[in-house]
Design a protein around this motif. Structure first.
Motif, short mmCIF file in Angstrom:
data_model
loop_
_atom_site.label_atom_id
_atom_site.label_comp_id
_atom_site.label_asym_id
_atom_site.label_seq_id
_atom_site.Cartn_x
_atom_site.Cartn_y
_atom_site.Cartn_z
N LEU A 142 4.41 -14.87 1.02
CA LEU A 142 4.67 -13.79 0.41
C LEU A 142 2.97 -13.33 0.64
O LEU A 142 2.76 -13.90 -0.10
N PRO A 143 2.76 -12.40 1.84
CA PRO A 143 1.12 -12.13 2.09
C PRO A 143 0.98 -10.76 1.45
O PRO A 143 2.07 -10.38 0.46
N ALA A 144 0.35 -10.69 0.89
CA ALA A 144 -0.73 -9.54 0.32
C ALA A 144 0.10 -7.80 1.20
O ALA A 144 0.56 -6.70 0.82
N HIS A 145 0.01 -7.49 2.01
CA HIS A 145 0.99 -6.83 2.77
C HIS A 145 1.96 -6.59 3.95
O HIS A 145 2.19 -6.35 4.96
N ASP A 146 2.80 -7.76 3.52
CA ASP A 146 3.76 -7.76 4.31
C ASP A 146 4.62 -6.75 4.11
O ASP A 146 5.46 -6.83 2.86
N LEU A 147 5.73 -6.14 4.73
CA LEU A 147 6.56 -5.05 4.23
C LEU A 147 7.69 -5.38 3.95
O LEU A 147 8.68 -5.04 2.92
N GLY A 148 8.17 -6.68 4.45
CA GLY A 148 9.16 -7.84 4.22
C GLY A 148 8.99 -8.49 2.36
O GLY A 148 10.36 -9.18 2.12
N ALA A 149 8.43 -8.77 2.44
CA ALA A 149 7.47 -9.88 1.43
C ALA A 149 8.60 -9.29 -0.59
O ALA A 149 9.17 -10.37 -0.74
N ALA A 150 9.00 -8.11 -0.77
CA ALA A 150 9.32 -7.83 -1.85
C ALA A 150 10.67 -8.34 -1.61
O ALA A 150 11.12 -8.47 -2.52
N ALA A 151 11.35 -7.88 -0.56
CA ALA A 151 12.65 -8.46 -0.24
C ALA A 151 13.44 -10.01 -0.16
O ALA A 151 13.83 -10.29 -0.88
N ARG A 152 12.33 -10.36 0.29
CA ARG A 152 11.94 -12.21 0.26
C ARG A 152 11.97 -12.40 -1.00
O ARG A 152 12.49 -13.29 -1.27
N LEU A 153 11.77 -11.79 -1.18
CA LEU A 153 11.22 -12.31 -3.47
C LEU A 153 11.95 -12.54 -4.31
O LEU A 153 13.19 -12.62 -4.57
N GLU A 154 13.02 -11.20 -3.62
CA GLU A 154 14.41 -10.69 -4.28
C GLU A 154 15.57 -11.30 -4.43
O GLU A 154 16.01 -12.09 -5.06
N ALA A 155 15.26 -12.24 -3.35
CA ALA A 155 16.36 -12.71 -2.65
C ALA A 155 16.19 -13.90 -2.96
O ALA A 155 17.20 -14.89 -3.03
N SER A 197 -11.93 1.00 19.70
CA SER A 197 -11.55 1.72 20.43
C SER A 197 -10.28 2.10 20.28
O SER A 197 -9.41 3.12 20.96
N SER A 198 -9.35 1.11 19.36
CA SER A 198 -7.81 1.47 18.44
C SER A 198 -7.45 3.00 18.27
O SER A 198 -8.67 3.66 17.82
N ARG A 199 -7.04 3.51 18.69
CA ARG A 199 -6.34 4.96 17.84
C ARG A 199 -5.31 5.02 17.28
O ARG A 199 -5.00 6.13 16.93
N ARG A 200 -4.46 3.94 17.00
CA ARG A 200 -3.47 3.78 16.14
C ARG A 200 -3.11 3.14 15.29
O ARG A 200 -4.20 2.03 14.59
N TRP A 201 -2.52 3.98 14.51
CA TRP A 201 -2.32 2.46 13.11
C TRP A 201 -1.27 2.18 12.39
O TRP A 201 -0.62 3.13 13.63
N THR A 202 -0.79 1.06 12.13
CA THR A 202 0.50 0.76 10.89
C THR A 202 1.29 1.66 10.56
O THR A 202 0.48 2.63 9.99
N PRO A 203 2.77 1.52 10.37
CA PRO A 203 3.18 2.47 9.16
C PRO A 203 2.56 1.78 7.23
O PRO A 203 1.98 1.09 7.70
N PRO A 204 2.99 2.74 7.03
CA PRO A 204 1.87 2.30 5.62
C PRO A 204 2.59 0.56 5.27
O PRO A 204 3.70 0.59 5.37
N LEU A 205 1.19 0.06 4.76
CA LEU A 205 1.75 -1.57 4.01
C LEU A 205 1.77 -1.11 2.58
O LEU A 205 0.41 -1.16 2.62
N PRO A 206 2.03 -2.25 2.47
CA PRO A 206 1.98 -2.11 0.69
C PRO A 206 0.76 -3.30 0.52
O PRO A 206 0.33 -3.63 1.13
#
Length: 291
Positions: free
Chosen positions: A270-283, A38-47
């Motif tokens: 560090l999830p597999a598809h979290d938009l903030g994961a790379a930044a958290r790892l860098e920090a 039923s969903s018609r929406r998509w998230t933004p592209p996730l890593p």
């Protein structure tokens, strides 16, 4: 755990991106098949993250990403109703320069350098690099492997013809009692190299045998790679569950991970598809952890 650091670096590469349904990220009270159709929406592209650990015993991957063949080979996915389900679950974009091979090259490595690949679970966007890892040890939980051989695997998101490939060196691990080495609420696990630096932890729910990887380094913030236990660490902190998996098992696993935060201050998720994961790892790399 030894005082010397057996790990020289931890990096992340992404094998393209994926858009999924907002209900997939969660939270939602809807039945999976209700929101799926039923969903018609998509998230933004996730890593589609692959974590790369340079350990003194060899190069270690946590997950292997999505195979580019999934967007170039029209026969990659099953047909019929299963194919319809797959098409509604996810949309992938995988440029030629965003593959496991190219990502490793950017870090100065080749797929031949990979000694061990730990697979969080056997869904397609975590096993895409398997065709290139015939020389490596491939680690998966025993429960996850057993689920592959139960009836109707494709209907459960598992495609055996892309997983159980000839020539792969599978190591199907069972979690042993940790005894005095227990970590917070986790009384069972698997110490990958026996030095305490890489500890596999059972976090079932998204799939029957999903696992996470705890990375511990002296004077560094601990890292927990959680696969698809969540798609957003902020939702995990609040105890919210994603829309796919066993609610009961996910609720238990999420609670245990949040309790682990209390036991390991500064824990970086560090999830597999979290938009903030790379930044958290860098920090986490930018400063020493002195607690």
């Amino acid at each position: 755990m030894t005082l010397s650091d057996p790990i020289s670096s931890v990096s992340v590469i992404s094998t393209g991106s994926v858009a999924i349904r907002p209900e997939h990220v969660g939270p939602t009270r809807k039945n999976t098949y209700v929101w799926l159709f039923s969903s018609r929406r998509w998230t933004p592209p996730l890593p589609i993250n692959v974590y790369v650990i340079e350990h003194r015993h060899g190069l270690v991957l946590f997950d292997t990403g999505q195979d580019r063949a999934s967007v170039t080979d029209p026969d990659y996915f099953p047909g019929g109703l299963n194919g319809k389900v797959y098409s509604r679950l996810a949309r992938f974009e995988i440029p030629a320069d965003e593959t496991l091979t190219s990502g490793l090259q950017c870090l100065g490595h080749r797929t031949d350098d990979v000694r061990t690949a730990v697979i969080s679970h056997l869904h397609q966007d975590h096993i895409g690099g398997l065709p290139y890892l015939g020389h490596s040890e491939i680690i998966v939980s025993r429960n996850e492997w057993d689920s592959l051989h139960k009836p109707l695997p494709e209907a459960r998101g598992l495609m055996p013809r892309h997983i159980d490939l000839p020539g792969l060196n599978w190591n199907r691990v069972s979690f042993e009692e940790l005894g005095p080495d227990a970590v917070g609420p986790f009384t069972h696990g698997h110490d990958l190299y026996g030095d305490g630096s890489l500890l596999l932890l059972p976090t079932p729910g998204h799939t029957a045998g999903s696992l996470s990887l705890l990375v511990r380094r002296p004077r560094r913030a601990p890292l927990l790679m959680v696969g698809d236990l969540t798609y957003d660490d902020n939702l995990l902190k609040e105890g919210h569950m994603p829309g796919v998996g066993s609610k009961r098992q996910m609720r238990t696993a999420i609670d245990m991970v949040n309790r682990l935060r209390q036991h390991l201050p500064g824990l970086v998720i560090l999830p597999a598809h979290d938009l903030g994961a790379a930044a958290r790892l860098e920090a986490a790399h930018d400063g020493l952890f002195l607690s």
